[in-house]
Design an enzyme around this catalytic site. Structure first.
Site, mmCIF file in Angstrom:
data_model
loop_
_atom_site.group_PDB
_atom_site.id
_atom_site.type_symbol
_atom_site.label_atom_id
_atom_site.label_comp_id
_atom_site.label_asym_id
_atom_site.label_seq_id
_atom_site.Cartn_x
_atom_site.Cartn_y
_atom_site.Cartn_z
ATOM 1 N N GLY A 160 36.760 47.589 41.194
ATOM 2 C CA GLY A 160 36.485 46.366 42.114
ATOM 3 C C GLY A 160 36.539 46.233 43.110
ATOM 4 N N SER A 161 36.204 44.763 43.746
ATOM 5 C CA SER A 161 36.097 44.916 45.057
ATOM 6 C C SER A 161 34.654 43.949 45.769
ATOM 7 C CB SER A 161 37.034 45.539 45.463
ATOM 8 O OG SER A 161 37.485 46.450 45.278
ATOM 9 N N ARG A 162 35.041 44.676 47.149
ATOM 10 C CA ARG A 162 33.318 43.996 47.785
ATOM 11 C C ARG A 162 33.896 45.206 49.313
ATOM 12 N NH1 ARG A 162 35.375 38.873 51.150
ATOM 13 N NH2 ARG A 162 35.002 39.952 53.468
#
Length: 195
Positions: A160-162
């Site tokens: 996931g994520s950024r």
């Protein structure tokens, strides 16, 4: 299909569990095989062409464009369907790789600025890999002293994520060829060619 390092380490136990699970409860075996295949697919690492200027550190949707202490920050949110291998937005020498503990809020929310992260600090810019609510593992591939090429793989985030870029001083919104909501691939241009 190329895979991020450690993909088989995560998928193999799931595949191995499918055998006894099939014997105990037949429908569970195929589900575990599908789960193992999803883990491998999630950690795929396809070739990406590298654009001009400052390039995207991740595949996904631009979710952040803001001024921060006189510099521009651009963040790319990676959905579960995005490739999660991260790339250097510019060439440079790594000065520091810092792990910062934090929370695990959804990566698309404003609260994610306080999430666990790894900062890859170069002379002129910084790339920040940010964990999300489900992602608990950030795997940097680089360390202080490494010389990076634009578009070089610098790490991946499991599940996931950024990924954010704190742009070099002097880069402004007018230099950007993307905005919030733009879909990008890792290595695609975020700015026009730099002079």
């Amino acid at each position: 299909m190329d895979l991020a390092p450690g993909a088989w380490r995560l998928a193999t136990p799931v595949f191995l569990l499918a055998v006894p699970a099939t014997l105990l409860f037949a429908p569970l075996g195929p589900l575990l095989v599908l789960l193992g295949a999803f883990v491998l697919w999630f950690h795929r690492d396809p070739h990406r062409p590298v654009g001009d200027g400052i390039v995207a550190p991740a595949e996904g949707t631009v979710s952040v464009v803001r001024e921060e202490d006189g510099r521009l920050r651009v963040g790319v949110f990676m959905s579960p369907f995005s490739v999660h291998v991260n790339r250097a937005p510019l060439a440079g020498t790594v000065r520091e790789v810092e792990h910062v503990p934090g929370a695990y809020k959804p990566a698309f929310s404003k609260d994610s600025d306080r999430n666990e992260r790894v900062r890859v600090v170069c002379e002129e810019y910084e790339t920040v890999l940010i964990a999300g609510w489900f992602a608990r593992r950030i795997h940097p591939y680089v360390e202080a002293g490494d010389d990076l090429d634009r578009g070089q793989r610098i790490g991946h985030i499991s599940f996931g994520s950024r990924a954010d870029v704190l742009m070099p001083p002097g880069v402004t919104r007018e230099d950007l060829v993307v905005d919030v909501g733009t879909r990008v691939r890792a290595g695609e241009s975020l700015t026009g060619p730099l002079t």
